[in-house]
Structure formats: structure tokens, C-alpha cells
Write a protein that holds these residues in place. Sequence first.
Motif, PDB file in Angstrom:
ATOM      1  N   ASN A 167       0.807  -1.227   0.000  1.00  0.00           N
ATOM      2  CA  ASN A 167       0.000   0.000   0.000  1.00  0.00           C
ATOM      3  C   ASN A 167       0.837   1.273   0.000  1.00  0.00           C
ATOM      4  O   ASN A 167       0.306   2.367  -0.167  1.00  0.00           O
ATOM      5  N   ASN A 168       2.164   1.129   0.200  1.00  0.00           N
ATOM      6  CA  ASN A 168       3.038   2.300   0.263  1.00  0.00           C
ATOM      7  C   ASN A 168       3.943   2.445  -0.950  1.00  0.00           C
ATOM      8  O   ASN A 168       4.762   3.366  -0.997  1.00  0.00           O
ATOM      9  N   VAL A 169       3.812   1.544  -1.924  1.00  0.00           N
ATOM     10  CA  VAL A 169       4.695   1.601  -3.092  1.00  0.00           C
ATOM     11  C   VAL A 169       4.493   2.898  -3.869  1.00  0.00           C
ATOM     12  O   VAL A 169       5.456   3.582  -4.230  1.00  0.00           O
ATOM     13  N   ASP A 170       3.236   3.273  -4.136  1.00  0.00           N
ATOM     14  CA  ASP A 170       2.973   4.494  -4.905  1.00  0.00           C
ATOM     15  C   ASP A 170       3.561   5.723  -4.225  1.00  0.00           C
ATOM     16  O   ASP A 170       4.169   6.582  -4.882  1.00  0.00           O
ATOM     17  N   ALA A 171       3.382   5.827  -2.909  1.00  0.00           N
ATOM     18  CA  ALA A 171       3.904   6.985  -2.174  1.00  0.00           C
ATOM     19  C   ALA A 171       5.423   7.006  -2.199  1.00  0.00           C
ATOM     20  O   ALA A 171       6.046   8.075  -2.312  1.00  0.00           O
ATOM     21  N   THR A 172       6.043   5.826  -2.085  1.00  0.00           N
ATOM     22  CA  THR A 172       7.500   5.750  -2.127  1.00  0.00           C
ATOM     23  C   THR A 172       8.029   6.198  -3.478  1.00  0.00           C
ATOM     24  O   THR A 172       9.002   6.964  -3.564  1.00  0.00           O
ATOM     25  N   LYS A 189       3.874   5.504 -12.993  1.00  0.00           N
ATOM     26  CA  LYS A 189       4.402   6.760 -12.447  1.00  0.00           C
ATOM     27  C   LYS A 189       5.360   7.455 -13.409  1.00  0.00           C
ATOM     28  O   LYS A 189       5.861   8.538 -13.117  1.00  0.00           O
ATOM     29  N   GLY A 190       5.648   6.816 -14.549  1.00  0.00           N
ATOM     30  CA  GLY A 190       6.508   7.440 -15.544  1.00  0.00           C
ATOM     31  C   GLY A 190       7.968   7.067 -15.464  1.00  0.00           C
ATOM     32  O   GLY A 190       8.789   7.648 -16.173  1.00  0.00           O
TER      33      GLY A 190
END
Length: 298
Positions: free
Chosen positions: A223-228, A264-265
Motif C-alpha cells: 500500500n506504500n509503493v505508490d507513495a515511495t 508513475k513514468g
Amino acid sequence: MAYTFRLASAVILSMVVGGCGGDDTTNPIVVDSSTPVDALADTAVLDSSAIADASDAAKVDATPPDNPGPGPTQQCPFVKDQDGFFTLMSPKSDYVVRLPPTYDEQNPKPTRLLVSLHGCGDTAQNHATWAAVPYSMRATQDYIAISVGGRDNTCWTVPGDAALVFAAITHVRSCFYVHQKKIVLAGYSSGGDLTYLTSLKNASMFAGILILHSDLSQNVGANNVDATLAGASWKLNTAINAGTQDAVYPIATVRGDRDKMIAKGFPVKYQETNETHNATSDDWSLFLIPQMANWLAP
């Protein structure tokens, strides 16, 4: 020469990518940008560098001129072994080095640096010989390679052991002419864990990362991959080699992290083999290391 693990054949699929792949692992395929990113899950070899959005393209175009940074500030005595490797000491740990055959210590030119991190149970010395500079690459090696020590025969502490990585980079830059915009961080297994966390939190230091049999989710939580990823100061060049039979880093998790990076590019080069968690020198020499040839940090 140390081929420490069994040789596994790679399943290679060349692609021109607009967004995804397919199930055919025999013939090359071409896809367009209308295919959704989550369809990438069955891809064997993938290059996402073509799917960055327009704003990322502008950032690439705006990359400042090449600035290699300062040269070495001291002479560091060393004695090479018969294969050209030697050991130096940073304030935090030892590390193993191999210079390119053409490196001129009297008149050094700015040179790419590969910083490589071993897996659990391996040593810096052994990792240097099969991963950082595989035997087949030694005659034509065009980068300075270091394999960071301090955790021989055990796993890395993530993210705390980043201090050992930074100390080794600082020290080797004081000894040899490292191009400041061409530093690449690489890791296998536990070393890949530390590579992911260290690079994303300190992205401005690195031109890119090479990942062998590792993932991001198990370190930060799915659940924290995107924020990282969003916290990285720029979208690092990334090359990932994954094993479809890897029970330590399941392929579904690796693919999921990859898809999030692409969304995320991040420019991602990706390859799957039929390997378990074991790995080979070929993973490095034939796929991962060649990817970094033109990488440049902003």
C-alpha cells in the motif's frame, strides 16, 4: 571467475512498447498505447522508456549539459589480484574495486561508477566477480565497479545500511575520477532491497538502478509503493531482471511493482527468465549492465 548459481535460459521477447505486452513468448510483438498498463503482467522483456508522458519528455529535453564533477583528491594505494580486483576501506566498511582496463591513474577521465550490493550469504569479493564485473565483461569493462562490504555472509539492514553505501561512494570518488552524473546502484536479492530504498530516497545521487530478483513491496508494504515512488526527486532509469519461479520474490509481486513504476513514468527495462531465486552472471552481463551505458542523472 565465479558462476555461483546454475544457468537458466532467458525467455526473451523484444518489444516496441506503447503500454503493455501479451502472452506470446515466442515471437516479437508490437503493441500500441491503447493497451492498458496492467496487461504488462505476461511480458518477458519490456522497455517502457517510450511511454513517459509529455511532461517527462520535456524534463529529458531540459537535462543540463554533462557535468562530470570534481576529480580524485587523493592517491589510494592498492594491490590487484590476478583478476584485477582489489579492496579499499571507507570509514564504514571495506569494498571491492575493479577499474576499467583503460583507466589512466595519472591522467584520469570521468568514468561511470557501478555500485553493487550482494545478496544474503554472499560476500563483497564473490559478488564482485560474478555480478559487478562478470568474467565475460572484464576485457571491455568501461566502468569503475565496486562491491560494498560490511555485511559479508549475511543480509543487509534496510534502509539503515545505506550509510555503508554512501561511505563507499564518497571514498571511491576521492580515489578515482567518478562521473557524478553516472553513478548506478545495483543489487541482488537483499542487495536489491537496499538498492530500491536507497535510490528512491536519494534519487538525485544516481543515474539509475539495476535490480536482480527483488521487489519494492516487501520493503515498504504494497500500500506504500505508490507513495515511495512519488517521493523520488526524479524518475530514475530502472532495469529489472525477475525469475518466474522465484519463491522469495514472487513474480506477481515483482510485476505489480513494475507496473506501478511504469504508471508513475519511470523508464523501465524489464526481463523475465525461468529462474528460481538463484541467479547467473549472464543476468548481469547480457541484460542488466548493458542497460546503463547511456544513463545520465539530471
